[in-house]
Design an enzyme around this catalytic site. Structure first.
Site, mmCIF file in Angstrom:
data_model
loop_
_atom_site.group_PDB
_atom_site.id
_atom_site.type_symbol
_atom_site.label_atom_id
_atom_site.label_comp_id
_atom_site.label_asym_id
_atom_site.label_seq_id
_atom_site.Cartn_x
_atom_site.Cartn_y
_atom_site.Cartn_z
ATOM 1 N N GLY A 214 18.103 -4.753 -1.472
ATOM 2 C CA GLY A 214 16.862 -5.221 -2.219
ATOM 3 C C GLY A 214 17.350 -5.400 -3.567
ATOM 4 N N ALA B 239 14.084 3.378 -2.635
ATOM 5 C CA ALA B 239 13.736 1.993 -2.980
ATOM 6 C C ALA B 239 13.351 1.216 -1.774
ATOM 7 C CB ALA B 239 14.868 1.242 -3.658
ATOM 8 N N SER C 138 8.171 3.763 -7.474
ATOM 9 C CA SER C 138 7.082 3.459 -7.071
ATOM 10 C C SER C 138 6.544 2.154 -8.073
ATOM 11 C CB SER C 138 5.975 4.628 -7.340
ATOM 12 O OG SER C 138 4.772 4.418 -7.162
ATOM 13 N N LYS D 33 0.935 -0.966 -8.927
ATOM 14 C CA LYS D 33 -0.067 -1.103 -8.108
ATOM 15 C C LYS D 33 -0.745 0.120 -7.363
ATOM 16 C CE LYS D 33 1.665 -5.964 -7.555
ATOM 17 N NZ LYS D 33 2.433 -5.719 -8.545
ATOM 18 N N VAL E 143 8.978 -6.877 -11.667
ATOM 19 C CA VAL E 143 10.233 -6.818 -12.272
ATOM 20 C C VAL E 143 10.857 -8.375 -12.100
ATOM 21 C CG1 VAL E 143 12.744 -6.247 -11.904
ATOM 22 C CG2 VAL E 143 10.940 -4.550 -11.340
#
Length: 604
Positions: free
Chosen positions: A284, A356, A399, A402, A440
């Protein structure tokens, strides 16, 4: 063929120079007689020049792109040739009569040879610029070494159809100076006036080092000019695989008021070097950048674990190409599959886990809440318990902001993940920790790539709400700070990254449109679509009950550990397992009971 051309031209230069000297010195009737008498000297000189130039490598030089170094090489060869040629003249003729004439003739030879080479260079450049009939008029910000590199490339490269109208530099001593043919027209205060007077099409940044405040101020000015703004990467970017001469469009990363991250590389290296490191979700956007950062610290083995084979394969090929000596294992599997995780942890003696792997798209998880819990919560629990069971030294959960007072299932699921790692850290040899940060830039699901596509398509650019704000961080920044935070972990911490100032999405959209050379709401419209399911107007990074402590890094803070028993956690997980088999509404009620700060968005 080019080498043969210069060889023939140099050969002709010797005969031409001696002939011209005879024409100048002797009466016309005596020219041919004198030239025939000097023929032995001319032949000897031409042979000397050709041999010396060949041996010294002058004929291997591409004179179209020759630099000072090549001209010095040519000059040295000429000096040797002149000395030998004058010596040959002394040998064949009366030295007292012909010494000065011989020196003058050789000076002429060198002048003609040099003239040939300069003429070829000038003709090539004239041909390039004569074909660039549709050249864009550009203003370059900066008048230093990077600007010089850019100017030379524009002058020499037919594929760069630019006409430089001038340079901008805040150094008053450079005002009105000419650099590579372009004049320094003024300072940043003159940008708008120059863009209007000179009918500038594009503005190009060509500055090696620029503070965040200065960059933002300059970009604010340029955004008012109506010109498209481009940037030329500097040496630092080139060292990370970016072509130094590759002019690119301004990215939103360039608009952030963020100074470079300073890391304690020694501490990170002590954590990573010669260790076996596992990155789940390694294919990812965040996971892959973590892998790129990790290999710089020489782990014994880097294990990339992901369920999506295409991303994993692309990352594998990139890492093999850039780090051929690094031991990299790319494995396909799901964090939901306990048997696969057991096989992974049993096969490899893993020291550190960066977790992740997660579903992160808020609206999609609102439509499929059970999948968010299955993948995020139980995927984290499966991986964390395997890590604990197999004696992993450190487990770091990626994390999100949110998770703070969540209004969506995705955020609530990540809050439960934090609760899992904080609870498992009690009475464990494994140091469990979580690192929390905001949006990000450039990651999967980020609004920035969407805005770019919409601008390239001619609009409209869609914003959910005129007042919506977000914290932003670049992918490399996030990955670097995750590694630094991991080096501080001793168990149970939630590390909170300093995300800078929140950015209003509407302002961001307007600036991206302006820097692309368009006018917001005129050339490209901005439309408001309304908040999506589970979406907040404002994001938070810390819950009220957590408190906040500083660390040795000014961009990393740490919240207090959660006080929850393992038995209570097991009860929660059992309840969630039952709820995911029922329906989304039931699941949301259970999640609300587990995460008291979770408030369902009214739109759902």
């Amino acid at each position: 063929m080019r080498n043969r051309f210069f060889l023939l031209m140099d050969f002709a230069a010797c005969y031409l120079s001696f002939l011209l000297l005879d024409v100048i010195v002797w009466p016309l009737a005596d020219v041919m007689h004198s030239y025939v008498c000097s023929l032995s000297v001319v032949i000897a000189s031409s042979v000397i020049y050709i041999l010396v130039m060949s041996v010294s490598g002058v004929y291997s030089i591409n004179w179209v792109y020759a630099s000072v170094k090549e001209y010095i090489q040519f000059f040295n060869a000429c000096c040797v040739s002149v000395a030998l040629s004058v010596g040959a003249g002394v040998f064949f003729r009366n030295p007292y009569v012909f010494l000065k004439l011989n020196l003058a003739a050789n000076a002429g030879v060198v002048t003609i040879m040099c003239g040939f080479r300069i003429a070829v260079r000038i003709l090539h450049r004239l041909m390039i610029h004569s074909t660039n009939t549709n050249a864009k008029r550009v203003l370059i910000i900066g008048a230093g070494q990077l600007a010089v590199t850019l100017l030379r490339d524009i002058w020499n490269n037919q594929k760069m159809p630019y006409q430089v109208v001038g340079l901008i530099d805040d150094d008053p001593e450079k005002k009105n100076m000419k650099i590579c043919g372009a004049r320094v027209l003024g300072t940043r205060d003159d940008i708008l006036r120059i863009c209007q007077e000179k009918q500038v099409d594009e503005v190009i940044f060509a500055i090696y080092h620029l503070s965040a405040d200065n960059k933002k101020a300059l970009l604010d000015i340029c955004s008012e000019s109506g010109c498209k703004v481009m940037i030329m990467p500097g040496i630092e970017a080139a060292l990370h695989g970016v072509d130094i001469n590759q002019i690119r469009e301004i990215d939103i990363e360039d608009l952030l008021e963020r100074d470079p991250i300073v890391l304690d590389n020694r501490l990170i290296e002590n954590d990573i070097k010669n260790k076996t490191v596992l990155v789940t979700g390694g294919g990812g956007s965040i996971g892959s950048e973590l892998c790129r950062q990790l290999v710089r610290y020489n782990p014994r083995t880097l294990i990339v674990f992901d369920i999506y084979e295409n991303n994993a394969f692309e990352l594998q090929q990139e890492l093999i190409r850039r780090f051929p000596m690094q031991n990299i294992e790319v494995l396909i599997g799901s964090v939901r599959d306990v048997a696969r995780l057991e096989e992974l942890f049993s096969t490899y003696s893993i020291d550190i886990v960066f977790h992740a792997a997660a579903h992160k798209h808020v609206p999609l998880m609102e439509d499929s809440p059970c999948e968010a819990i299955k993948n995020n919560v139980f995927g984290t629990y499966n991986t964390a318990t395997c890590a604990k069971r197999h004696g992993v030294k450190k487990f770091v959960l990626i994390s999100t902001d949110k998770a703070v007072n969540p209004t969506n299932v995705m955020g609530a699921s990540k809050r439960i993940c934090e609760m899992i790692v904080q609870t498992l850290s009690r009475d464990s040899e494994t140091d469990f920790a979580a690192v929390r940060f905001g949006n990000v830039l450039g990651s999967n699901g980020s609004v920035i790539p969407l805005f770019k596509k919409q601008i390239n398509a001619g609009g409209p650019v869609t914003v959910t709400h005129p007042e919506i704000t977000r914290f932003f961080m670049t992918i490399p920044e996030a990955a670097q700070l995750v590694l630094q935070a991991a080096s501080y972990a001793h168990g149970g911490e939630i590390f909170v990254l300093d995300m800078g100032q929140p950015v209003k999405i509407y302002d961001l959209a307007k600036k991206m449109i302006s820097l692309s050379g368009f006018k917001p709401d005129e050339d490209i419209a901005i439309e408001f679509t309304g908040l999506r399911p589970g979406e907040k107007l404002y994001e938070e990074l810390l819950m009220n009950e957590e408190g906040l402590k500083t660390t040795n890094h000014d961009k990393i803070f740490v919240g207090q550990p959660l006080d929850m028993s393992v038995e209570k956690l097991e009860e929660i997980l059992v309840t969630l397992r039952e709820a995911v088999t029922v329906d989304g509404a039931t699941l949301r009620e259970v999640v609300a009971s587990v995460v008291p700060t979770y408030h369902q968005n009214e739109q759902k």
